[in-house]
Design an enzyme around this catalytic site. Structure first.
Site, PDB file in Angstrom:
ATOM      1  N   HIS A   1     -25.378   0.213   1.031  1.00 13.18           N
ATOM      2  CA  HIS A   1     -25.578   0.548  -0.391  1.00 13.18           C
ATOM      3  C   HIS A   1     -25.998   2.007  -0.561  1.00 13.18           C
ATOM      4  O   HIS A   1     -27.188   2.327  -0.683  1.00 13.18           O
ATOM      5  CB  HIS A   1     -26.644  -0.382  -0.990  1.00 13.18           C
ATOM      6  CG  HIS A   1     -26.683  -0.366  -2.478  1.00 13.18           C
ATOM      7  ND1 HIS A   1     -27.321  -1.308  -3.226  1.00 13.18           N
ATOM      8  CD2 HIS A   1     -26.153   0.497  -3.384  1.00 13.18           C
ATOM      9  CE1 HIS A   1     -27.194  -1.043  -4.509  1.00 13.18           C
ATOM     10  NE2 HIS A   1     -26.490   0.069  -4.627  1.00 13.18           N
TER      11      HIS A   1
ATOM     12  N   ARG B   1     -22.036  10.247  -3.977  1.00 12.91           N
ATOM     13  CA  ARG B   1     -21.703  11.152  -5.095  1.00 12.91           C
ATOM     14  C   ARG B   1     -20.560  12.122  -4.751  1.00 12.91           C
ATOM     15  O   ARG B   1     -19.481  11.706  -4.539  1.00 12.91           O
ATOM     16  CB  ARG B   1     -22.947  11.931  -5.567  1.00 12.91           C
ATOM     17  CG  ARG B   1     -24.219  11.078  -5.722  1.00 12.91           C
ATOM     18  CD  ARG B   1     -24.273  10.319  -7.001  1.00 12.91           C
ATOM     19  NE  ARG B   1     -25.630   9.872  -7.299  1.00 12.91           N
ATOM     20  CZ  ARG B   1     -25.936   8.725  -7.889  1.00 12.91           C
ATOM     21  NH1 ARG B   1     -25.003   7.892  -8.267  1.00 12.91           N
ATOM     22  NH2 ARG B   1     -27.193   8.387  -8.139  1.00 12.91           N
TER      23      ARG B   1
ATOM     24  N   ASN C   1     -19.489   4.307  -8.433  1.00 10.11           N
ATOM     25  CA  ASN C   1     -19.828   4.844  -9.767  1.00 10.11           C
ATOM     26  C   ASN C   1     -19.872   6.375  -9.730  1.00 10.11           C
ATOM     27  O   ASN C   1     -20.897   6.995  -9.966  1.00 10.11           O
ATOM     28  CB  ASN C   1     -21.144   4.257 -10.284  1.00 10.11           C
ATOM     29  CG  ASN C   1     -22.326   4.511  -9.373  1.00 10.11           C
ATOM     30  OD1 ASN C   1     -22.181   4.690  -8.173  1.00 10.11           O
ATOM     31  ND2 ASN C   1     -23.516   4.530  -9.934  1.00 10.11           N
TER      32      ASN C   1
ATOM     33  N   ASP D   1     -30.043   1.676  -1.228  1.00  7.20           N
ATOM     34  CA  ASP D   1     -29.604   2.035  -2.585  1.00  7.20           C
ATOM     35  C   ASP D   1     -29.908   3.514  -2.820  1.00  7.20           C
ATOM     36  O   ASP D   1     -30.479   3.881  -3.852  1.00  7.20           O
ATOM     37  CB  ASP D   1     -30.263   1.147  -3.648  1.00  7.20           C
ATOM     38  CG  ASP D   1     -29.680   1.389  -5.049  1.00  7.20           C
ATOM     39  OD1 ASP D   1     -28.672   2.118  -5.166  1.00  7.20           O
ATOM     40  OD2 ASP D   1     -30.247   0.853  -6.012  1.00  7.20           O
TER      41      ASP D   1
ATOM     42  N   PRO E   1     -32.016   6.470 -13.427  1.00 10.21           N
ATOM     43  CA  PRO E   1     -32.644   5.572 -12.470  1.00 10.21           C
ATOM     44  C   PRO E   1     -32.090   5.775 -11.063  1.00 10.21           C
ATOM     45  O   PRO E   1     -30.898   6.021 -10.902  1.00 10.21           O
ATOM     46  CB  PRO E   1     -32.269   4.186 -13.001  1.00 10.21           C
ATOM     47  CG  PRO E   1     -30.995   4.404 -13.743  1.00 10.21           C
ATOM     48  CD  PRO E   1     -31.029   5.806 -14.282  1.00 10.21           C
TER      49      PRO E   1
END
Ligand code: NCD
Ligand code: ZN
Length: 444
Positions: free
Chosen positions: A61, A65, A95, A310, A329
Site C-alpha cells: 500500500h 505519486r 489515485n 499506506d 489526509p
C-alpha cells in the site's frame, strides 16, 4: 565457481526458523544458504557480523505519486524511502494525476517508472468505466485493482451495486486482487457537509464525519458482494474493532477476504490527533484505544494478514492548512514502519516470525508476487538486514521521501534496517542509498 555475491555470518530467517549461515547470490537469486566454508567464491563479499536477515519487506500500500503529483513524491524519492525503510517491493496505488485506470495510463506510468526505481514496484489500477477493459489492464501488468468507496476514483460508478458486482465478476476471471478503501461515500459526504454547515472544523467533527460506522457500512457492502462473486478482496487500513468482527465472520464462513493494518492505526489514537495535529490526519482516521487494542488482538490471532504503510506523501503546505477539512489526509510511512514495528518486537508485543508474515510472506501470497517474501534457495534475493539493537529517534527532516513530516517525529525506536538488497543488489546501507535508479524492476 565464482558467484555475484556472498553474504557471510548472518542469522537468516527461513521457513525452518533462524539459521546461522551465509547466502550466495547469483543473477539475483538465492543460490545457496550454507556455512561459510560451503559457500562459493564471489565478486562481492560482505560479513554481516551476526545480524538478522529477513526477506525484503513488501509494502502492498504505497502512493508513489510522480507525474502530476511529482511535487509530493516521485519514483526516485519514493523508492529511495522504501529502500531506506527495508522494503524491496512496493505496490503503487492508482489515485494519481492522471488516474491509473486503463491500459494507456498504466503503460505511461510504467514507462516513466522504469529507469527511476530503486526497489521493485508493482502497479495497482483503478477500475475503468468499461469493465471489459479489466482483462487488458491485467494483461498490461496490473497486479491488483483498487476500489475506493469514499470517492469516485477511476471510471466505476461506486454508488451502483450492479456495476461494482460486474467489476468484481470480471476481476475474478483474471485472478488478481481487489484492494478496498472502505469508507462509505454517502455517510462521509453527508456528515462532512453537515459539520461544515454547523461551522465546525474541530477534531471531533472530523472524526464524526469519518466515523467507524462509515467503514463498517462499506465493509459490510463489499463482503456481501464478494460472497456473491467469489472475487478476492483485500481490505486496506482497517481502523475499527467493529470492522474486524465483520471480517472475522466473513473469513469464518469462507468468504475470500484478507485485510491490512497500518502502523498509525496500531500505534495512534484520536487523542494523539490533538498532540500531532495535522501530521496525524489520515483516512480512515486513527480511532479509540478500544480500536487499537482490537487491532493488536487481531494481529496476534492472524486475523490481520498484512501490515502496509499506506505511504501517502503530500507537500508541507497541503498539510499545513488552518481548516481540518482542507488538510490533505495521509502519512509518509515508508521510513517509519519497520523501525516502529521492530520497536514492538523489542517490547515483546510482536515476534519476528509474525512481523515477517505480515510484511513479506503474506503480501507475497495475497498479491501473487512469485518467488518473493520468503528466504529459500531458488527465490529472488530481496533481503533486508536488521540491527535489532540500534536505537534512533525518528526525524522526518532526514527522510528520503519528499514528505518530510510525520506524527512519529521524536519517537524513540529500537531496531532498524541497515541494508536492503533488491534483486541481489545492495541498494541501502546504513540509511544511505548506494545504488542507481533503475536497480528496481517493474513486477507484472
Ligand atoms: C491517501 C492519499 O493521500 O493518497 N490518503 C490517506 O489518507 N490514506 C488516499 C487513501 O489511501 O485513502
Ligand atoms: Zn485508502
Amino acid at each position: 565457481m565464482q558467484v555475484d555475491c556472498v553474504l557471510t555470518n548472518g542469522r537468516i530467517h527461513t521457513p525452518r526458523g533462524i539459521v546461522e549461515a551465509g547466502i550466495a547470490i547469483e543473477e539475483g537469486r538465492i543460490l545457496k544458504i550454507a556455512k561459510k566454508t560451503n559457500l562459493p567464491k564471489a565478486s562481492f563479499k560482505m560479513d554481516l557480523n551476526g545480524l538478522l536477515v529477513l526477506p525484503g519487506l513488501i509494502d502492498s500500500h504505497v502512493h508513489l505519486r510522480d507525474q502530476g503529483y511529482a511535487y509530493k513524491e516521485d519514483f526516485v524519492t519514493g523508492t529511495a524511502a522504501a529502500a531506506a525503510g527495508g522494503f524491496s517491493l512496493v505496490v503503487d496505488m492508482p489515485n494519481n494525476k492522471p488516474v491509473t485506470m486503463d491500459v494507456q495510463s498504466l503503460r505511461e506510468r510504467m514507462k516513466l517508472a522504469q529507469n527511476k526505481l530503486l526497489v521493485n514496484a508493482a502497479f495497482c489500477s483503478a477500475f475503468p468505466e468499461n469493465t471489459k477493459e479489466i482483462r487488458s489492464i491485467v494483461g498490461e501488468g496490473a497486479i491488483a485493482f483498487k476500489l475506493y468507496l469514499s470517492e469516485k476514483i477511476g471510471g466505476l460508478n461506486i454508488d451502483d451495486d450492479t456495476e461494482v458486482l460486474q467489476a468484481l465478476d470480471e476481476v475474478k476471471m483474471t485472478n488478481v486482487q481487489v484492494a478496498v478503501h472502505a469508507e462509505d461515500k454517502g455517510i462521509t459526504e453527508n456528515e462532512t457537509k453537515r459539520k461544515q454547515e454547523e461551522n465546525r472544523s474541530d477534531i471531533n467533527a472530523y472524526l464524526e464525519a469519518h466515523s467507524s460506522d462509515s467503514e463498517v457500512k462499506a465493509i459490510e457492502r463489499i463482503i456481501g458482494l464478494a460472497e456473491r462473486t467469489e472475487a478476492h478482496v483485500h481490505f486496506c487500513h482497517i481502523s475499527s474493532a467493529k470492522s474486524l468482527e465483520l471480517i472475522k465472520k466473513a473469513k469464518g464462513v469462507g468468504v475470500s477476504v484478507t485485510c491490512e493494518a497500518t502502523p498509525h492505526h496500531l500505534l495512534l489514537t484520536s487523542r494523539d490527533m490533538k498532540r500531532y495535529k495535522n501530521w496525524a490526519v489520515t483516512l480512515p482516521p486513527v480511532r479509540t484505544r478500544k480500536d487499537t487494542e482490537a487491532l493488536w488482538k487481531a494481529l496476534k490471532q492472524g486475523l490481520i494478514d498484512t501490515i502496509g504503510s499506506d505511504h501517502a506523501p503530500h507537500a508541507i503546505k497541503e498539510k499545513n492548512q488552518k481548516s481540518l477539512w482542507k488538510v490533505k489526509p495521509g502519512i509518509a510511512g515508508l521510513e517509519t514502519t519497520l523501525p516502529l514495528m521492530l520497536t514492538q518486537v523489542n517490547k515483546g508485543r510482536l515476534t519476528i516470525k509474525e512481523l515477517v508474515e505480515l510484511t513479506a510472506k503474506n503480501p507475497a501470497e495475497i498479491f501473487h508476487l512469485r518467488d518473493r517474501g520468503t528466504i529459500l534457495k531458488g527465490r529472488l534475493a530481496d533481503l533486508v538486514v536488521i540491527d535489532l539493537k540500534q536505537e534512533h529517534k525518528i526525524d522526518s527532516s532526514k527522510f528520503h521521501s519528499k514528505a518530510k513530516f510525520s506524527p512519529f517525529d521524536g519517537w524513540k525506536t529500537k531496531g532498524t534496517p541497515v541494508k536492503t538488497f533488491v534483486n541481489g543488489c545492495l541498494v541501502m546501507e546504513e540509511g544511505e542509498i548506494v545504488a542507481k535508479p533503475g536497480t528496481g524492476e517493474i513486477i507484472r
